[in-house]
Structure formats: structure tokens, C-alpha cells
Design an enzyme around this catalytic site. Structure first.
Site, PDB file in Angstrom:
ATOM      1  CB  ALA A  47      -1.165   0.092   1.274  1.00 34.31           C
ATOM      2  CB  CYS A  49      -5.356  -0.924  -6.872  1.00 34.79           C
ATOM      3  SG  CYS A  49      -3.598  -0.823  -6.490  1.00 34.79           S
TER       4      CYS A  49
HETATM    5  C1  UDX Z   1      -4.108  -0.614  -1.983  1.00 39.13           C
HETATM    6  C2  UDX Z   1      -4.352  -2.047  -1.312  1.00 39.13           C
HETATM    7  O1  UDX Z   1      -3.884  -1.916   0.601  1.00 39.13           O
HETATM    8  C3  UDX Z   1      -3.047  -2.456  -1.633  1.00 39.13           C
HETATM    9  O2  UDX Z   1      -3.118  -3.934  -1.068  1.00 39.13           O
HETATM   10  C4  UDX Z   1      -3.056  -2.831  -2.759  1.00 39.13           C
HETATM   11  O3  UDX Z   1      -1.700  -3.239  -3.539  1.00 39.13           O
HETATM   12  C5  UDX Z   1      -3.062  -1.802  -3.807  1.00 39.13           C
HETATM   13  O4  UDX Z   1      -4.417  -1.125  -3.225  1.00 39.13           O
HETATM   14  P1  UDX Z   1      -3.170   1.894  -1.240  1.00 39.13           P
HETATM   15  O5  UDX Z   1      -4.441   2.228  -2.399  1.00 39.13           O
HETATM   16  O6  UDX Z   1      -1.990   2.254  -2.230  1.00 39.13           O
HETATM   17  O7  UDX Z   1      -3.250  -0.061  -1.379  1.00 39.13           O
HETATM   18  O8  UDX Z   1      -4.197   2.336  -0.221  1.00 39.13           O
HETATM   19  P2  UDX Z   1      -5.132   1.996   1.526  1.00 39.13           P
HETATM   20  O9  UDX Z   1      -4.124   2.297   2.273  1.00 39.13           O
HETATM   21  O10 UDX Z   1      -5.213   0.719   0.794  1.00 39.13           O
HETATM   22  O11 UDX Z   1      -5.816   3.059   0.508  1.00 39.13           O
HETATM   23  C6  UDX Z   1      -7.253   3.197  -0.353  1.00 39.13           C
HETATM   24  C7  UDX Z   1      -8.270   4.062   0.083  1.00 39.13           C
HETATM   25  O12 UDX Z   1      -9.034   3.865   1.501  1.00 39.13           O
HETATM   26  C8  UDX Z   1      -7.413   5.703   0.943  1.00 39.13           C
HETATM   27  O13 UDX Z   1      -8.127   6.524  -0.068  1.00 39.13           O
HETATM   28  C9  UDX Z   1      -7.494   5.912   2.036  1.00 39.13           C
HETATM   29  O14 UDX Z   1      -7.624   6.921   2.533  1.00 39.13           O
HETATM   30  C10 UDX Z   1      -9.136   4.832   2.061  1.00 39.13           C
HETATM   31  N1  UDX Z   1      -9.308   4.010   3.441  1.00 39.13           N
HETATM   32  C11 UDX Z   1      -8.710   3.211   3.817  1.00 39.13           C
HETATM   33  C12 UDX Z   1     -10.527   4.156   4.062  1.00 39.13           C
HETATM   34  O15 UDX Z   1     -10.979   5.120   3.646  1.00 39.13           O
HETATM   35  N2  UDX Z   1     -10.855   3.786   5.093  1.00 39.13           N
HETATM   36  C13 UDX Z   1     -10.310   2.833   5.626  1.00 39.13           C
HETATM   37  O16 UDX Z   1     -10.827   2.180   6.873  1.00 39.13           O
HETATM   38  C14 UDX Z   1      -8.696   2.550   5.153  1.00 39.13           C
END
Ligand code: UDX
Ligand code: ADP
Length: 480
Positions: A160, A272
Site C-alpha cells: 500500500a 487500484c
Molecule cells: C491498496 C491495497 O491496500 C494494496 O494491498 C494494493 O496493493 C493496492 O491498493 P493503496 O491504494 O496504496 O493500497 O492504499 P490503501 O491503504 O489500501 O487505501 C486506499 C484508500 O482507502 C485510501 O483513499 C484510503 O484513505 C482509504 N481508506 C483506507 C479508508 O477510507 N478507510 C480505511 O479504513 C482504509
């Protein structure tokens, strides 16, 4: 010495290869890209992506066993293992537009590998691609093979952003999918040997090709689904006076559910989640499973609903008009600790506010002004085309100002709107901000980072996602 070449020096290719080089001093790793500025940045003191811990890892190995180059063909020719980590945008026209993956970049990489190779190679899928892409790539390679043996592996990356180095150093699992043939097993073992330098055996999972490809789409869909579930609850909490953080905590303490990924927010972003779910939806439709497709589509619909609900809440609270009012946007990246803005909810929120003719003053500690201006004038899905630079719309530019300081961004503003959970926003001097704002002064917290009660004591009208509403907001019906 084993030689690895990675095609694509982006958010996945760059950090992943840097960590392989760091952990495997006996392997030479070259990361190649068609983008000259990107490669120059990887070779400079200012890396093209902001990622905590990445600078140290790159500095440690660059010039020793880690290299960045635009000479794509030379390094593919020399490599034993070729990772492919290029863009896989959503198609914007033709069959499957708005859902299916556009494999143009993948296909051109595969054809180039076939053109330049003179020795056997293991080709590893690193970008998230639809199920059965490996089969298509295998066909391109074997039909142009000139007697060379290619083994295709799927090795999806689960890092991530913001925690990439930590995730790569200590992954929950490494997944390697390959053909179930003697040559297939041999190449899976070769890739396993790379990861075994630092990942314990029990965390390296091996599967068939399709399972590995589908697992990546499924993992992202499950994660996004949790966020849409808690965001759906946040709307109900606001309507009924419950507190979504308390509900999420109570739900997450069930060991079968677990506490992670239950933070209500203005919506998920990133390169993603939406893309992979759209892909999954398309694959389900193509396989005659419309009910399953509909089920996953709903995860995206709730995400869109959450963003428009947020904008509607802002506009309706401010007497149904924000025309020419200064709104200060704090945070533009899709999450903290990254400068990445791909699919950030800030784009939809800002476009919604601009649609109602607000003046925006935007501050993000890691995102540059030209990136923000480009994001706000780009068509949906165009962000994933590296060769496609959209012209900026002059009207957008006039309404959007980017500044390098929170206090400047909030000066004379009617409202502050927090869209990324940067740690520095928790430590702001809100009394100072309040004193310099128009009154009534509003805070719309899309990430639940501020202490709403403290801000109310100062005099702000505060909206937090999924929390009991101020009397002021409670009286105003919101049409979503
Ligand atoms: C994601 C997956 O976690 C990772 O395993 C994959 O390889 C790529 O996609 P990433 O997009 O880098 O990773 O970030 P992530 O931490 O998953 O957050 C994605 C989105 O969800 C962000 O906008 C974040 O703010 C949001 N989010 C995350 C929430 O709104 N609430 C949460 O509890 C967690
Ligand atoms: P990700 O987040 O999956 O790493 P990015 O968009 O950050 O995706 O990176 C993909 C990279 O792949 C871009 O830097 C792009 O220039 C590069 N790329 C795309 N097609 C090719 C190709 N045929 N050869 C080399 N590099 C490519």
C-alpha cells in the site's frame, strides 16, 4: 549473477525493485521506463515518488546492484527475469469502456520482450491485470518465440502506498502463480528463491496462474468493500445520532471481523480499488454472472454516493450557495504519506464544489500545483495514460489556487474542508484559523482527524463523517 529487469518505474516497480536489490546484493536489478523524466528523477536526489523510507533504500543500492535506465531493450535482452509493471488503465472507448482493462501498454511490453530476447526468460506480471492476461501474454511470446522458452508467472504486489517499504520488508504474504508443468514449477522456484532472501517460506504462497491473478482483484475488492460498508453505516449514523467510530470499534473487536480498514471517510481513492473492482465486474459480466457483477458494482456506487453526500452536505449547510465563497481544501492526496492523487476523492469533491462556483484554495504537503490543476481538468480514467497530457482548462485554473501553507489557505475562507488525513492537520492552531476566517466558520472533516468538540468550543460549525450532527446541520435536510 541473476539479472532482473523491471519494465515500468512507477509506484509499484520502483519501490519493489529497490527492496529486491537491497535484500539481494547478489542480484543485479535494472528498472527501465520509456519516460525520460521519470528515470532521470530516479537517478537524482529527488525521487519521482514520495514514500517514507524509500530514499534510504535507493541510496543504499543505486549504482551498486540497482540501476534506472531508459534503455529498455538492452536490459530486457540481458535479463533472466523480466518483471512487467506498466500501466493498466480502464478502457475509455470501445468494448468494455469504463470497466475493462486497457492492455495496450502490457501488450506493447510483451511484443518488445519477444522482439529483443535471445535467451530463455521468466516473465513476471507485477501490475494488476484481469484474470487470464498471463495466457494472452504467453500467446504473444510463444507465437513470436524464435525457439526461446518463456515462462509466465503472476506475482501480484500487495504493497500500500505510504507504507510501501514496510509492506515490502515484511509482507503478509508473497503470492506466486505459475503453470502447473515441470518448467512452470521450476520458474516458480526461481522467483521464490529471490523472495526467500528475506521472506520466510510459510509466507510465500504458490498457486496456479489464474488463482494468483484473481486473488489480487479479490483482495482489493474485499478491502474496498469494508470501506464502503462502514461508509454506508456512516450515513445511517448521521441520520440517527450514532457515532460511526464507536460502531466500527464495536464491530471490529469481533475477531472474525478484525479492526483494520473500518475508518469511515469521504471515500476511498488510489490507483487500484476502483479500477480493480471495475475489472472484476467486467469479468463477471463476461462470464454470464450479472448478479455477482451487480454485487461488486455496489461497492463503487456507495463510494460515489459518499463523495456526493459530502459535497451536498457542504453546500446545503452554507445556505445552499457557495458561489464565490472561498473554500479551503486541506489535503489532496488519496491518503496520507503519499503525493499520489490517482482517483483521490479530492478530485470529485473539488469538482463538485467548483460546479457550485466556489473559489478553492488548496494545500497539500506533497502534491504540486500543476498536478492538482491537471487532475481537476482531466476526464475520468485519463490519469492512467502516461503519454496523454490533458490541456488545462483556463476556467478551472482561475477558480483554483494552490498554496504552500495551511494558514494562508484558510485565511478569509468560509469553510475548511479536510480531505487527506495528514498528521500535521491534527496539530493545527484552529483558534488562529478561526480568527482569520469569515463567520460562520465551518469545518467539514472528511477524514475524522479533528477533535470536533474542541473546535465547537472555539466557535466552528463542524461536520465529521458519521458523527452526531451540530444542531445547525441537523435542521438542514440534505438531498443526496
Ligand atoms: C491498496 C491495497 O491496500 C494494496 O494491498 C494494493 O496493493 C493496492 O491498493 P493503496 O491504494 O496504496 O493500497 O492504499 P490503501 O491503504 O489500501 O487505501 C486506499 C484508500 O482507502 C485510501 O483513499 C484510503 O484513505 C482509504 N481508506 C483506507 C479508508 O477510507 N478507510 C480505511 O479504513 C482504509
Ligand atoms: P503503478 O502504480 O502500477 O506502478 P505507474 O503508472 O506508477 O503504475 O507506472 C507505470 C510505468 O510504466 C510508467 O512510468 C510508464 O511510463 C511505464 N510504461 C508504460 N508502458 C511502458 C513500456 N512499454 N515500456 C516501458 N515503460 C512503460
Amino acid at each position: 549473477m541473476v539479472k532482473i529487469c523491471c519494465i515500468g518505474a512507477g509506484y509499484v516497480g520502483g519501490p519493489t525493485m529497490a527492496v529486491i536489490a537491497y535484500k539481494c546484493p547478489n542480484i543485479e536489478v535494472v528498472v527501465v521506463d520509456i519516460s525520460v523524466p521519470r528515470i532521470s528523477a530516479w537517478n537524482s536526489d529527488r525521487l519521482p515518488i514520495y514514500e517514507p523510507g524509500l530514499d534510504d533504500v535507493v541510496k543504499h543500492c543505486r549504482g551498486k546492484n540497482l540501476f534506472f535506465s531508459t534503455d529498455v531493450e538492452k536490459h530486457v535482452f540481458e535479463a533472466d527475469i523480466v518483471f512487467v509493471s506498466v500501466n493498466t488503465p480502464t478502457k475509455t472507448s470501445g468494448l468494455g469502456a469504463g470497466k475493462a482493462a486497457d492492455l495496450t501498454y502490457w501488450e506493447s511490453a510483451a511484443r518488445m520482450i519477444a522482439d529483443v530476447s535471445k535467451s530463455d526468460k521468466i516473465v513476471v506480471e507485477k501490475s494488476t491485470v484481469p484474470v487470464k492476461t498471463a495466457e494472452a501474454i504467453e500467446k504473444i511470446l510463444t507465437h513470436n518465440s524464435k525457439g526461446i522458452n518463456y515462462q509466465i508467472l503472476s506475482n501480484p504486489e500487495f504493497l500500500a502506498e505510504g507504507t510501501a517499504i514496510q509492506d515490502l520488508f515484511n509482507p503478509d504474504r508473497v503470492l506466486i502463480g505459475g503453470r502447473e508443468t515441470p518448467e512452470g514449477y521450476k520458474s516458480v522456484k526461481a522467483l521464490k528463491d529471490v523472495y526467500s532472501h528475506w521472506v520466510s517460506e510459510d509466507r510465500i504462497l504458490t498457486t496456479n496462474l489464474w488463482s494468483a491473478e484473481l486473488s489480487k482483484l479479490a483482495a482489493n475488492a474485499f478491502l474496498a468493500q469494508r470501506i464502503s460498508s462502514v461508509n454506508a453505516m456512516s450515513a445511517l449514523c448521521e441520520a440517527t445520532g450514532a457515532d460511526v467510530s464507536q460502531v466500527a470499534y464495536a464491530v471490529g473487536t469481533d475477531s472474525r471481523i478484525g479492526p483494520k480498514f473500518l475508518n469511515a471517510s469521504v471515500g476511498f481513492g488510489g490507483s487500484c480499488f476502483q479500477k480493480d473492482i471495475l475489472n472484476l465486474v467486467y469479468i463477471c459480466e463476461c462470464n454470464g454472472l450479472p448478479e455477482v457483477a451487480e454485487y461488486w458494482k455496489q461497492v463503487i456506487k456507495i463510494n460515489d454516493y459518499q463523495k456526493s453526500r459530502f459535497v451536498n452536505r457542504m453546500v446545503s449547510s452554507m445556505f445552499n450557495t457557495i458561489a464565490n465563497k472561498k473554500v479551503s481544501i486541506l489535503g489532496f492526496a488519496f491518503k496520507k504519506d503519499t503525493g499520489d492523487t490517482r482517483e483521490t476523492p479530492a478530485i470529485d469533491v473539488c469538482q463538485g464544489l467548483l460546479g457550485d462556483k466556489a473559489q478553492l484554495s488548496i494545500y497539500d504537503p506533497q502534491v504540486m500545483e500543476d498536478q492538482i490543476q491537471r487532475d481537476l481538468s482531466m476526464n475520468k480514467f485519463d490519469w492512467d495514460h502516461p503519454l496523454h497530457l490533458q490541456p488545462m482548462s483556463p476556467t478551472t485554473k482561475k477558480k483554483v489556487h494552490c498554496v504552500w501553507d495551511t494558514y494562508e489557505a484558510t485565511k478569509d475562507a468560509h469553510a475548511v474542508c479536510i480531505l487527506t488525513e495528514w498528521d500535521e492537520f491534527k496539530k493545527l492552531d484552529f483558534q488562529r484559523i478561526y480568527d482569520n476566517m469569515q463567520k460562520p466558520a465551518y469545518v467539514f472533516d472528511g477524514r475524522n482527524v479533528v477533535d470536533a468538540n474542541k473546535l465547537r468550543e472555539i466557535g466552528f460549525i463542524v461536520y465529521s463523517i458519521g458523527k452526531p450532527l451540530d444542531a445547525w446541520l441537523n435542521d438542514i435536510p440534505v438531498v443526496a
